[in-house]
Write a protein that holds these residues in place. Structure first.
Motif, PDB file in Angstrom:
ATOM      1  N   VAL A 165       0.845  -1.203   0.000  1.00 46.23           N
ATOM      2  CA  VAL A 165       0.000   0.000   0.000  1.00 46.23           C
ATOM      3  C   VAL A 165       0.879   1.252   0.000  1.00 46.23           C
ATOM      4  N   PHE A 166       1.929   1.230   0.782  1.00 48.95           N
ATOM      5  CA  PHE A 166       2.854   2.363   0.821  1.00 48.95           C
ATOM      6  C   PHE A 166       3.455   2.584  -0.564  1.00 48.95           C
ATOM      7  N   SER A 167       3.846   1.465  -1.183  1.00 45.48           N
ATOM      8  CA  SER A 167       4.432   1.533  -2.518  1.00 45.48           C
ATOM      9  C   SER A 167       3.419   2.094  -3.528  1.00 45.48           C
ATOM     10  N   ASP A 168       2.158   1.652  -3.431  1.00 48.30           N
ATOM     11  CA  ASP A 168       1.113   2.148  -4.343  1.00 48.30           C
ATOM     12  C   ASP A 168       0.961   3.658  -4.213  1.00 48.30           C
ATOM     13  N   ARG A 169       0.993   4.129  -2.974  1.00 44.68           N
ATOM     14  CA  ARG A 169       0.817   5.564  -2.740  1.00 44.68           C
ATOM     15  C   ARG A 169       1.994   6.351  -3.314  1.00 44.68           C
ATOM     16  N   LEU A 170       3.187   5.810  -3.137  1.00 45.62           N
ATOM     17  CA  LEU A 170       4.382   6.485  -3.689  1.00 45.62           C
ATOM     18  C   LEU A 170       4.295   6.501  -5.217  1.00 45.62           C
ATOM     19  N   ARG A 171       3.810   5.417  -5.761  1.00 44.43           N
ATOM     20  CA  ARG A 171       3.708   5.337  -7.229  1.00 44.43           C
ATOM     21  C   ARG A 171       2.713   6.358  -7.755  1.00 44.43           C
ATOM     22  N   LEU A 172       1.606   6.514  -7.024  1.00 44.79           N
ATOM     23  CA  LEU A 172       0.608   7.516  -7.419  1.00 44.79           C
ATOM     24  C   LEU A 172       1.234   8.903  -7.447  1.00 44.79           C
ATOM     25  N   ILE A 173       2.020   9.181  -6.428  1.00 46.53           N
ATOM     26  CA  ILE A 173       2.677  10.490  -6.336  1.00 46.53           C
ATOM     27  C   ILE A 173       3.692  10.634  -7.464  1.00 46.53           C
ATOM     28  N   SER A 174       4.397   9.545  -7.756  1.00 51.91           N
ATOM     29  CA  SER A 174       5.439   9.635  -8.785  1.00 51.91           C
ATOM     30  C   SER A 174       4.835   9.803 -10.181  1.00 51.91           C
ATOM     31  N   LEU A 175       3.533   9.515 -10.316  1.00 53.29           N
ATOM     32  CA  LEU A 175       2.884   9.651 -11.634  1.00 53.29           C
ATOM     33  C   LEU A 175       2.298  11.041 -11.860  1.00 53.29           C
ATOM     34  N   ILE A 176       2.319  11.870 -10.816  1.00 47.47           N
ATOM     35  CA  ILE A 176       1.759  13.222 -10.996  1.00 47.47           C
ATOM     36  C   ILE A 176       2.640  13.978 -11.984  1.00 47.47           C
ATOM     37  N   PRO A 177       2.062  14.514 -13.038  1.00 48.80           N
ATOM     38  CA  PRO A 177       2.903  15.250 -14.009  1.00 48.80           C
ATOM     39  C   PRO A 177       3.364  16.590 -13.416  1.00 48.80           C
ATOM     40  N   LEU A 178       4.650  16.801 -13.442  1.00 49.10           N
ATOM     41  CA  LEU A 178       5.211  17.994 -12.811  1.00 49.10           C
ATOM     42  C   LEU A 178       6.305  18.596 -13.678  1.00 49.10           C
ATOM     43  N   SER A 179       6.651  19.826 -13.370  1.00 48.49           N
ATOM     44  CA  SER A 179       7.794  20.448 -14.045  1.00 48.49           C
ATOM     45  C   SER A 179       9.066  19.734 -13.587  1.00 48.49           C
ATOM     46  N   ARG A 180      10.147  20.016 -14.297  1.00 50.06           N
ATOM     47  CA  ARG A 180      11.387  19.275 -14.030  1.00 50.06           C
ATOM     48  C   ARG A 180      11.863  19.445 -12.593  1.00 50.06           C
ATOM     49  N   ASP A 181      11.884  20.706 -12.149  1.00 53.52           N
ATOM     50  CA  ASP A 181      12.396  20.957 -10.790  1.00 53.52           C
ATOM     51  C   ASP A 181      11.520  20.311  -9.728  1.00 53.52           C
ATOM     52  N   LEU A 182      10.226  20.428  -9.923  1.00 50.18           N
ATOM     53  CA  LEU A 182       9.298  19.823  -8.946  1.00 50.18           C
ATOM     54  C   LEU A 182       9.432  18.305  -8.968  1.00 50.18           C
ATOM     55  N   ALA A 183       9.571  17.751 -10.185  1.00 48.45           N
ATOM     56  CA  ALA A 183       9.699  16.290 -10.314  1.00 48.45           C
ATOM     57  C   ALA A 183      10.962  15.804  -9.615  1.00 48.45           C
ATOM     58  N   GLU A 184      12.053  16.534  -9.774  1.00 45.16           N
ATOM     59  CA  GLU A 184      13.314  16.136  -9.125  1.00 45.16           C
ATOM     60  C   GLU A 184      13.177  16.219  -7.605  1.00 45.16           C
ATOM     61  N   PHE A 185      12.488  17.260  -7.156  1.00 49.83           N
ATOM     62  CA  PHE A 185      12.233  17.409  -5.715  1.00 49.83           C
ATOM     63  C   PHE A 185      11.446  16.212  -5.214  1.00 49.83           C
ATOM     64  N   ARG A 186      10.376  15.902  -5.911  1.00 48.68           N
ATOM     65  CA  ARG A 186       9.523  14.770  -5.542  1.00 48.68           C
ATOM     66  C   ARG A 186      10.340  13.470  -5.562  1.00 48.68           C
ATOM     67  N   ASN A 187      11.115  13.264  -6.618  1.00 48.40           N
ATOM     68  CA  ASN A 187      11.865  12.018  -6.754  1.00 48.40           C
ATOM     69  C   ASN A 187      12.888  11.847  -5.642  1.00 48.40           C
ATOM     70  N   ASN A 188      13.440  12.982  -5.212  1.00 44.60           N
ATOM     71  CA  ASN A 188      14.429  12.879  -4.132  1.00 44.60           C
ATOM     72  C   ASN A 188      13.804  12.571  -2.786  1.00 44.60           C
ATOM     73  N   ILE A 189      12.551  12.989  -2.616  1.00 43.49           N
ATOM     74  CA  ILE A 189      11.854  12.606  -1.374  1.00 43.49           C
ATOM     75  C   ILE A 189      11.674  11.084  -1.382  1.00 43.49           C
ATOM     76  N   ILE A 190      11.251  10.576  -2.532  1.00 44.91           N
ATOM     77  CA  ILE A 190      10.970   9.133  -2.634  1.00 44.91           C
ATOM     78  C   ILE A 190      12.274   8.321  -2.603  1.00 44.91           C
ATOM     79  N   MET A 191      13.367   8.934  -3.005  1.00 46.16           N
ATOM     80  CA  MET A 191      14.677   8.256  -3.033  1.00 46.16           C
ATOM     81  C   MET A 191      15.057   7.721  -1.657  1.00 46.16           C
ATOM     82  N   LYS A 192      14.549   8.354  -0.615  1.00 49.51           N
ATOM     83  CA  LYS A 192      14.847   7.900   0.758  1.00 49.51           C
ATOM     84  C   LYS A 192      14.517   6.412   0.908  1.00 49.51           C
TER      85      LYS A 192
END
Lengths: 336, 205
Positions: free
Chosen positions: A65-92
Motif C-alpha cells: 500500500v505504501f508503494s502504491d501511494r508512492l507510485r501515485l505520487i510519482s505519476l503526478i505530471p510535474l515540471s522538471r524541478d518539482l519532479a526532481e524534488f519529488r523524486n528525491n523525497i521518494i529516493m529515501k
C-alpha cells in the motif's frame, strides 16, 4: 504547477487512515482483529477475505500500500524541478531498500529472504537483484557507485575497520538529505527553508541517538564522530561532537536539554522509550510543519512522511501484538 | 559375604596380615569419608551458585524477551534478523580441571564476537545485554555439568563409604575376632593339655 502538486497531495492525504482507526487498535489483541479493522480501508484489496493471514504477509500488505501511494505520487505530471524534488523525497525509500540488501549480504541471506521486506515497486535506478548478485558488501558498494551513489573512502574504511554497515548507512542518508535540500533550493527560498527545517529536526533526532553511543556503550569515538549527520537543527553539530568525546552523561543531559524527553530515557539505557519519545517529537513537529507548508511544495514532503509513519506504525503495532507485547498507541504518535 | 574370595586360615600369621589389611581399609575409608564430605560441600556451593545464576539469567532473559517483543516491530524484523545473522563466531576452550581427583570441565571463552560498534540504536542496548547474558549462560552450563559429574561421583563414593562402614569393616573385624578367639582357644587347649601331661608326668614320679 506547484499549486497542482499541493492540491493533489491534499487529495491523497484523505486516503490515509484516520486517527480513530488507531484509537480502535488500542484494544486489539490478535492479528485477525487488525485485519478486521483494515477491511474497510485501502489495505483490504491485498487481504484475501476469510483467509488467515500471517504476520509476514501483513507486512507485505503494508509495504504494498505504501508503494502504491508512492507510485501515485510519482505519476503526478510535474515540471522538471518539482519532479526532481519529488523524486528525491521518494529516493529515501530506495536508500532504505539498499541498506536492507547490504545488511542481508553481510548476513549471507538468500535474496528471497531479503526481498520480502523491501518496499516493492519503487522506480529505482538500482536493480536490487543485480545489487544482491555482487555477493559482498564491498562489491555491492562498487555497483552502487556505478549507479551514481557517492560513498566515500572514509565510510568504506570505517566499514572494514569496525565491520559494521552503520557508516555506509549514514553516508547514504546524509547524501539523500543533501540532494533533497539542493532540489528544494531550486523551488525558492521558502521551500528550501521548510525542507531544511525538517531535515535538521530529523538529523537532530538521529544525532542524539548516535552521539551517546560512545558514552554509554563504549563505541569507538572515531566511528561515532563520522556518523554524526552534518545538519544543525535545534542543536549544533559541534555540540553533538562534544558529547561524543565527553565521558560525562551530565554534559549530554545539559547540552541536549531541549530534547529532555528523549535524552533522559536514553541515558537510562531505555532506548525503546527514547525512540517512542523521538517519534512523538517528530509527529508533533510534522503536525506544525503541515500548517506552515500547507500551500507549498514541502507539503508533499509532509504527506510522504505521514505515509511512511502510517506504514511503519502499522508494522510496529502488528509485530508487537504478534509477539504478545502491548504496543504504545497514543495520539501523540499520530501525524494528523 | 563381603570378604568372599579370601581363604580364611586360622593362623597367627594370617591374623596379623588380616589386621594389617583391616587397618589399610580403615584408612581408605577415612579418606573416602573426607572426600565425600568435601564433595558434599562443593556440591552444596555449586548448587547455591547455580540457583543464583539461574535466577539472574531467567530474570534478565525475561526482560530481554519483553524488550525484544517491543523492539522487533519498531526496528524491523528483517533488520534484526540480519544483524543477528551477521554476528561472528564464538571460540571457547574446554579445560579439564581436577576436583578431589574428579575431572570436571572448565569453559574458557577465547573469543567473543565484537558487540560494540555494530548495532544501531534501540537494538544495541538489547544486544549488549545479551552478550553479558551469554557469559552467564556459559557459567550455568559449566556449573550444571560439574554438578552432574560430582553428583555421580559422590553417589559412588557414598556407596563405597557406606559399604565399608556397614558391611566390609564390621565383617572383617568379626572374622578377625573369630580368628583371634579361635587362636586363643587353641592356645588355651594346648596350655591345658600341656598342664595335664605335666601333671601326669610329675604325678607318675
Amino acid at each position: 504547477m506547484s499549486t497542482y502538486l499541493v492540491a493533489r497531495a491534499h487529495g491523497l492525504n484523505t486516503r490515509l487512515l484516520p486517527p480513530n482507526f488507531f484509537e480502535a487498535l488500542a484494544s486489539v489483541k490478535k492479528i485477525r482483529e487488525i485485519v478486521n479493522l483494515l477491511s474497510p480501508t485501502e489495505y483490504s484489496k491485498y487481504i484475501e477475505k476469510g483467509e488467515e493471514i500471517d504476520i509476514e504477509s501483513l507486512y507485505k500488505v503494508y509495504a504494498q500500500v505504501f508503494s502504491d501511494r508512492l507510485r501515485l505520487i510519482s505519476l503526478i505530471p510535474l515540471s522538471r524541478d518539482l519532479a526532481e524534488f519529488r523524486n528525491n523525497i521518494i529516493m529515501k525509500y530506495e536508500v532504505e531498500n539498499i541498506i536492507k540488501i547490504l545488511l542481508g549480504l553481510k548476513a549471507k541471506k538468500d535474496f528471497n529472504e531479503i526481498e520480502k521486506y523491501l518496499i516493492p515497486g519503487l522506480k529505482s535506478r538500482i536493480n536490487y537483484n543485480e545489487l544482491y548478485q555482487e555477493r559482498t558488501v564491498e562489491r555491492a558498494i562498487q555497483y552502487l557507485k556505478t549507479k551514481g551513489y557517492r560513498i566515500s573512502e572514509k565510510a568504506l574504511e570505517l566499514y572494514t575497520k569496525y565491520d559494521t554497515i552503520l557508516p555506509i548507512e549514514k553516508e547514504l542518508l546524509s547524501n539523500n538529505y543533501k540532494k533533497l535540500i539542493e532540489k528544494a533550493s531550486k523551488l525558492g527560498r521558502e521551500t528550501k527553508m521548510l525542507v531544511k527545517k525538517l531535515v535538521s529536526i530529523e538529523s537532530d533526532i538521529e544525532n542524539i541517538f548516535t552521539s551517546i553511543a560512545s558514552l554509554l556503550y563504549g563505541y569507538s569515538i572515531e566511528l561515532i564522530e563520522n556518523l554524526i549527520l552534518p545538519f544543525s537543527g535545534r542543536v549544533d553539530t559541534k555540540t553533538f561532537l562534544t558529547i561524543v568525546n565527553s565521558r560525562n552523561p551530565r554534559e549530554a543531559l545539559e547540552k541536549l536539554s531541549i530534547y529532555n524527553e528523549i535524552i533522559v530515557p536514553l541515558l537510562n539505557k531505555d532506548e525503546f522509550k527514547a525512540k517512542i519519545a523521538a517519534l512523538k517529537n517528530l509527529s508533533s513537529f510534522l503536525n506544525s510543519y503541515k500548517i506552515s507548508s500547507s500551500m507549498a511544495p514541502p507539503y508533499l514532503l509532509y504527506l510522504i512522511r505521514k505515509m511512511e509513519y502510517e506504514y511503519k506504525y502499522l508494522i510496529y503495532i502488528s509485530y508487537s501484538i504478534y509477539y504478545g507485547s502491548k504496543p504504545e498507541i497514543s495520539s501523540e504518535m499520530l501525524i494528523k | 559375604m563381603a570378604v568372599a574370595g579370601i581363604r580364611i586360615m586360622p593362623t597367627r600369621g594370617f591374623l596379623i596380615e588380616f589386621k594389617r589389611r583391616i587397618k589399610a581399609i580403615e584408612e581408605g575409608y577415612k579418606l573416602l569419608e573426607m572426600k565425600r564430605d568435601e564433595l558434599t560441600n562443593k556440591l552444596r556451593n555449586y548448587l547455591e551458585s547455580l540457583k543464583a545464576a539461574r535466577k539472574h539469567v531467567i530474570e534478565t532473559a525475561s526482560k530481554i524477551l519483553m524488550e525484544f517483543a517491543k523492539v522487533y516491530g519498531l526496528v524491523g524484523p528483517d533488520v534484526i534478523d540480519s544483524l543477528a545473522a551477521s554476528v561472528g563466531e564464538i571460540d571457547i576452550s574446554i579445560i579439564p580441571v581436577s576436583i578431589m581427583g574428579i575431572t570436571v570441565p572448565e569453559v574458557r571463552i577465547d573469543k567473543l564476537p565484537e558487540a560494540k560498534n555494530k548495532f544501531p540504536p534501540v537494538v544495541r542496548a538489547i544486544a549488549l545485554t545479551l552478550y553479558e547474558l551469554f557469559e552467564d549462560l556459559i557459567k550455568i552450563t559449566t556449573l550444571e555439568t560439574k554438578i552432574e559429574i560430582i553428583s555421580y561421583d559422590l553417589e559412588r563414593t557414598n556407596r563405597i563409604v557406606n559399604a565399608l562402614e556397614k558391611i566390609v569393616l564390621p565383617e572383617m573385624k568379626e572374622i578377625a575376632k573369630m580368628i583371634e578367639d579361635s587362636l586363643d582357644e587353641d592356645e588355651l587347649e594346648e596350655f591345658t593339655r600341656l598342664k595335664i601331661v605335666r601333671d601326669k608326668i610329675v604325678g607318675g614320679r
